[in-house]
Scaffold this active site. Structure first.
Site, mmCIF file in Angstrom:
data_model
loop_
_atom_site.group_PDB
_atom_site.id
_atom_site.type_symbol
_atom_site.label_atom_id
_atom_site.label_comp_id
_atom_site.label_asym_id
_atom_site.label_seq_id
_atom_site.Cartn_x
_atom_site.Cartn_y
_atom_site.Cartn_z
ATOM 1 N N GLY A 45 0.834 -1.183 0.000
ATOM 2 C CA GLY A 45 0.000 0.000 0.000
ATOM 3 C C GLY A 45 0.872 1.238 0.000
ATOM 4 O O GLY A 45 2.036 1.187 0.410
ATOM 5 N N GLN A 50 2.831 9.977 1.538
ATOM 6 C CA GLN A 50 4.134 9.310 1.542
ATOM 7 C C GLN A 50 4.979 9.671 0.319
ATOM 8 O O GLN A 50 6.174 9.394 0.304
ATOM 9 C CB GLN A 50 3.960 7.794 1.597
ATOM 10 C CG GLN A 50 3.382 7.301 2.902
ATOM 11 C CD GLN A 50 3.268 5.793 2.885
ATOM 12 O OE1 GLN A 50 2.266 5.257 2.430
ATOM 13 N NE2 GLN A 50 4.299 5.133 3.363
ATOM 14 N N CYS A 98 6.475 0.127 7.254
ATOM 15 C CA CYS A 98 5.994 1.268 6.493
ATOM 16 C C CYS A 98 7.142 1.808 5.655
ATOM 17 O O CYS A 98 8.267 1.937 6.159
ATOM 18 C CB CYS A 98 5.484 2.348 7.455
ATOM 19 S SG CYS A 98 4.841 3.820 6.644
ATOM 20 N N LEU A 99 6.863 2.127 4.402
ATOM 21 C CA LEU A 99 7.908 2.661 3.531
ATOM 22 C C LEU A 99 8.460 3.983 4.063
ATOM 23 O O LEU A 99 9.618 4.313 3.813
ATOM 24 C CB LEU A 99 7.369 2.844 2.110
ATOM 25 C CG LEU A 99 6.914 1.557 1.411
ATOM 26 C CD1 LEU A 99 6.312 1.875 0.050
ATOM 27 C CD2 LEU A 99 8.037 0.548 1.304
ATOM 28 N N HIS A 140 -4.108 1.057 7.903
ATOM 29 C CA HIS A 140 -2.751 1.613 7.920
ATOM 30 C C HIS A 140 -2.637 2.766 6.921
ATOM 31 O O HIS A 140 -2.146 3.847 7.275
ATOM 32 C CB HIS A 140 -1.747 0.502 7.580
ATOM 33 C CG HIS A 140 -0.327 0.964 7.517
ATOM 34 N ND1 HIS A 140 0.604 0.621 8.459
ATOM 35 C CD2 HIS A 140 0.323 1.732 6.610
ATOM 36 C CE1 HIS A 140 1.772 1.166 8.139
ATOM 37 N NE2 HIS A 140 1.628 1.846 7.015
ATOM 38 N N GLU A 141 -3.092 2.549 5.693
ATOM 39 C CA GLU A 141 -2.989 3.596 4.671
ATOM 40 C C GLU A 141 -3.909 4.776 4.985
ATOM 41 O O GLU A 141 -3.535 5.932 4.789
ATOM 42 C CB GLU A 141 -3.271 3.037 3.278
ATOM 43 C CG GLU A 141 -2.301 1.964 2.815
ATOM 44 C CD GLU A 141 -0.834 2.338 2.907
ATOM 45 O OE1 GLU A 141 -0.492 3.543 2.763
ATOM 46 O OE2 GLU A 141 -0.008 1.439 3.133
ATOM 47 N N HIS A 144 -2.418 7.329 7.249
ATOM 48 C CA HIS A 144 -1.527 8.310 6.619
ATOM 49 C C HIS A 144 -2.291 9.561 6.196
ATOM 50 O O HIS A 144 -1.758 10.666 6.258
ATOM 51 C CB HIS A 144 -0.835 7.707 5.395
ATOM 52 C CG HIS A 144 0.341 6.861 5.715
ATOM 53 N ND1 HIS A 144 1.486 7.341 6.317
ATOM 54 C CD2 HIS A 144 0.557 5.535 5.517
ATOM 55 C CE1 HIS A 144 2.354 6.363 6.468
ATOM 56 N NE2 HIS A 144 1.819 5.249 6.004
#
Length: 184
Positions: A45, A50, A98-99, A140-141, A144
């Site tokens: 994702g 991000q 997480c990226l 999670h996304e 953000h």
């Protein structure tokens, strides 16, 4: 085009993202670039904040988990202007990464089920309920877009233990295989 991934410490990751309209400039290109960035970075994702865009948009492709969960077969979606309607069910723990937080993975508790209303890439409205891994990735996304990171769910002690790693990330002292954008 692969975007650099904005990492921990950038104030953009803590802002609530703005809704967008169908005529948002270069939206198709943004979505395509987000897919390319996510796949290159080995993510499942990716949220627009991000990649430095404070807009309410995220993409998810959880189909790689279909071996363990057949319901994930073909689970590839674009979420525009999403709203979580409800979370419910027992909380369960899973190790998340997480990226935007390279080299950190931690156990996070989340509710098992999420109901979300969103627009797809064609601006068609959907209201759907997801459980398990798909529900977790959506939560999670979505976080953000609200300026929340998964480390915010950790205990104060766990956060203190991660402090030096978080500072290292914010200074660019990490070497993920993808490009990152370090806070100024």
């Amino acid at each position: 085009m692969k975007y650099p991934v904005t990492v921990y410490g950038d104030p953009l990751l803590r802002k609530k993202a703005q809704t967008i309209e169908k005529d948002h400039p270069k939206l198709d290109e943004i979505i395509e670039n987000m897919w390319e960035t996510m796949y290159y970075s080995d993510g499942v994702g990716l949220a627009a904040p991000q990649v430095g865009l404070s807009i309410r948009l995220f993409v998810i492709d959880a189909s790689s988990g279909a071996d363990e969960d057949p319901e994930l077969e073909g689970f590839k979606k674009v979420f525009i202007n999403p709203q979580i309607i409800e979370t419910k069910g027992d909380e369960w723990t899973m190790n998340e990464g997480c990226l935007s937080l390279p080299e950190i993975r931690e156990d996070v508790d989340r509710p098992d089920e999420v109901t979300i209303k969103y627009l797809d890439e064609n601006f068609v409205e959907h209201t759907e309920t997801y459980k398990g891994f798909a529900g977790r990735v959506i939560q999670h996304e979505y976080d953000h877009l609200e300026g929340i990171l998964f480390v915010d769910y950790l205990s104060p002690l766990r956060k203190r233990l991660l402090k030096s790693k978080l500072i290292a990330i914010s200074k660019g002292k990490v070497r993920p295989h993808y490009r990152i954008k370090v806070p100024k």
